[in-house]
Write a protein that holds these residues in place. Structure first.
Motif, PDB file in Angstrom:
ATOM      1  N   SER A  39       0.718  -1.388  -0.119  1.00 25.87           N
ATOM      2  CA  SER A  39       0.090   0.029  -0.006  1.00 25.87           C
ATOM      3  C   SER A  39       0.842   1.274   0.087  1.00 25.87           C
ATOM      4  O   SER A  39       1.986   1.312   0.407  1.00 25.87           O
ATOM      5  CB  SER A  39      -0.724   0.236   1.034  1.00 25.87           C
ATOM      6  N   PRO A  40       0.180   2.500  -0.451  1.00 23.26           N
ATOM      7  CA  PRO A  40       0.926   3.687  -0.286  1.00 23.26           C
ATOM      8  C   PRO A  40       1.402   3.945   1.203  1.00 23.26           C
ATOM      9  O   PRO A  40       2.473   4.598   1.436  1.00 23.26           O
ATOM     10  CB  PRO A  40      -0.081   4.838  -0.885  1.00 23.26           C
ATOM     11  N   GLU A  41       0.685   3.700   2.112  1.00 19.90           N
ATOM     12  CA  GLU A  41       1.101   3.713   3.492  1.00 19.90           C
ATOM     13  C   GLU A  41       2.322   2.949   4.020  1.00 19.90           C
ATOM     14  O   GLU A  41       3.062   3.347   4.511  1.00 19.90           O
ATOM     15  CB  GLU A  41      -0.179   3.385   4.480  1.00 19.90           C
ATOM     16  N   GLU A  42       2.280   1.770   3.570  1.00 21.74           N
ATOM     17  CA  GLU A  42       3.684   0.947   3.637  1.00 21.74           C
ATOM     18  C   GLU A  42       4.856   1.463   3.130  1.00 21.74           C
ATOM     19  O   GLU A  42       5.834   1.666   3.680  1.00 21.74           O
ATOM     20  CB  GLU A  42       3.412  -0.548   3.377  1.00 21.74           C
ATOM     21  N   GLU A  43       4.606   2.058   1.952  1.00 19.33           N
ATOM     22  CA  GLU A  43       5.687   2.664   1.243  1.00 19.33           C
ATOM     23  C   GLU A  43       6.153   4.151   1.911  1.00 19.33           C
ATOM     24  O   GLU A  43       7.398   4.586   1.956  1.00 19.33           O
ATOM     25  CB  GLU A  43       5.426   2.975  -0.168  1.00 19.33           C
ATOM     26  N   LYS A  44       5.323   4.986   2.279  1.00 23.32           N
ATOM     27  CA  LYS A  44       5.406   5.995   3.118  1.00 23.32           C
ATOM     28  C   LYS A  44       6.051   5.727   4.579  1.00 23.32           C
ATOM     29  O   LYS A  44       7.007   6.529   4.977  1.00 23.32           O
ATOM     30  CB  LYS A  44       4.031   6.753   3.334  1.00 23.32           C
ATOM     31  N   ALA A  45       5.788   4.793   5.102  1.00 22.59           N
ATOM     32  CA  ALA A  45       6.329   4.393   6.359  1.00 22.59           C
ATOM     33  C   ALA A  45       7.830   3.872   6.104  1.00 22.59           C
ATOM     34  O   ALA A  45       8.585   4.348   6.895  1.00 22.59           O
ATOM     35  CB  ALA A  45       5.445   3.134   7.026  1.00 22.59           C
TER      36      ALA A  45
END
Length: 416
Positions: A39-45
């Motif tokens: 997900s974009p959230e995993e990548e951002k993290a």
């Protein structure tokens, strides 16, 4: 004397690093939230972790890998649907079809769940995840390499765990598994009795078994909805505690000016652990040769929450993989230095990132502090920052640091 005390800049109190971990976990949960694999959230993290690690590492790498994140739990849905169809097929006289469906369900169970193989990956959307590794290099030739690993991703909520705790979790899944075994046995009996295809329906004992199999339909439906379709958990404890405990080790070494002469120290934040150890598997495969070139130790840190349950995992992947016993003994020895009794245990159901390295014959163990129950917060919406236990996080960081210093002194075998 503790191994870390030999350094002139030794800090006896590690609460500031535990506080750092808690602050970062709270910030990530607030600003980024749940982090489903791919997900974009995993990548951002992961991008945030990489930026943090640049402050205390000589080298930071971001390595992408392809993953089919929906497959790891998606097989539950497929198997549940197969179970319902198998019961229907059995009762209308298609025992051979029932046998095939049950056999396929067991192939998924053994391959996808017990051995974490990509059995059904091709049926799910492909996405991209990444691993972040940060290394504090040795001042001279590298002869040893220790990797402290935590996973950044979180998973869809386990409906059974949240709705009914471990009683419903084990009861529901146990009932579904028993149902598959029963329906499989019933279909084998029918086929063996010459009723593989009976358009008029089964007869005799086979018909009775077919009727009994109907009782398992609710369990198969429950299996199909094992995970939530909408809610992804925050994963504050599982496993942001592991990620930031590993980061705290590098931060400590940097703050204290510690640089080992012959030992590299790496913090590895993996993606896709909750999708079947996909990040750790990708890293172990890509770096196998270089990790084999020097004495290497991998410690997967997963959930530092329940102080009295701190343990190293000698067996992993539902007992299908044996982790390195010497690695576990070294961590336990570090625990003695840190005044904590670290037990030996096993990952009874599921797996840790350590298993991905152990499969590649890279010495690895897992350190966890979680009630093996499992606890109610495990893979549910209850895994929030407000239940973090700073005492356990602090002690976990201390154990990891002692392990690093012990490994640098004499390596793995001599410290047993």
């Amino acid at each position: 004397m503790r191994a870390s005390e030999s350094h002139p800049n030794f800090k006896p109190k590690l609460r500031e690093y535990a506080n750092y971990s808690v602050r970062e976990i709270r910030k990530m949960c607030k600003d980024i939230g749940p982090r489903l694999c791919g997900s974009p959230e995993e990548e951002k993290a992961q991008a945030y972790v990489a930026d943090e690690l640049k402050k205390c590492a000589d080298k930071v790498d971001v390595e992408k890998f392809e993953v089919h994140p929906g497959s790891f739990y998606g097989w539950f849905t497929i198997a549940g649907v197969f179970g319902v169809i198998a019961v229907i097929a059995l009762n209308i006289g298609l025992a051979a079809a029932t046998l095939s469906l049950c056999a396929l369900a067991f192939v998924m169970l053994v391959g996808q769940f017990l051995f974490y193989k990509p059995i059904v990956d091709i049926f799910f959307k492909k996405k991209t995840s990444n691993n972040v590794s940060a290394t504090r290099k040795a001042s001279a030739e590298t002869k040893r390499h220790i990797i402290i690993c935590g996973h950044i991703d979180s998973c869809p909520e386990w409906n059974f765990s949240y709705r009914g705790g471990r009683l419903l979790l084990f009861g529901g899944m146990g009932s579904a598994l028993s149902g598959l075994i029963f329906v499989l046995a019933a279909s084998i009996a029918a086929v063996a009795g010459g009723q593989a295809f009976e358009t008029g329906g089964l007869s005799g004992a086979a018909r009775v078994l077919g009727y009994i199999s109907i009782a398992f339909v609710p369990s198969f439906i429950g299996m199909a909805f094992f995970t939530s379709r909408k809610l992804v958990v925050e994963g504050a404890n599982d496993n942001l505690t592991g990620v930031f405990a590993a980061a705290s080790v590098l931060k400590y070494l940097s703050d204290c000016g510690v640089r080992f002469e012959h030992t590299d120290v790496t913090c590895l934040s993996t993606g896709g652990e909750e999708a079947g150890l996909r990040g750790a598997k990708a890293y172990a495969k890509q770096h196998k040769n270089e990790l084999d070139a020097v004495e290497t130790l991998v410690i997967a840190v997963d959930t530092l929450k329940d102080y009295d349950d701190m343990a190293v995992m000698n067996y992993d992947m539902t007992f299908m993989v044996k982790n390195n016993f010497a690695a576990g003994a070294l961590v336990r020895k570090a625990g003695e230095s840190a005044d904590v009794d670290i037990k030996t245990s096993a990952v009874f159901v599921g797996a840790s990132d350590a298993a991905a390295f152990s499969e590649k014959k890279i010495p690895a163990t897992a350190l966890a502090a979680m009630n093996p129950g499992p606890p109610r917060y495990y893979h549910t919406r209850l895994d929030k920052p407000d239940i973090l236990d700073i005492k356990t996080i602090e002690k976990g960081i201390e154990v990891l640091l002692e392990t690093v210093f012990l490994f640098d002194e004499d390596g793995l075998a001599k410290n047993i």
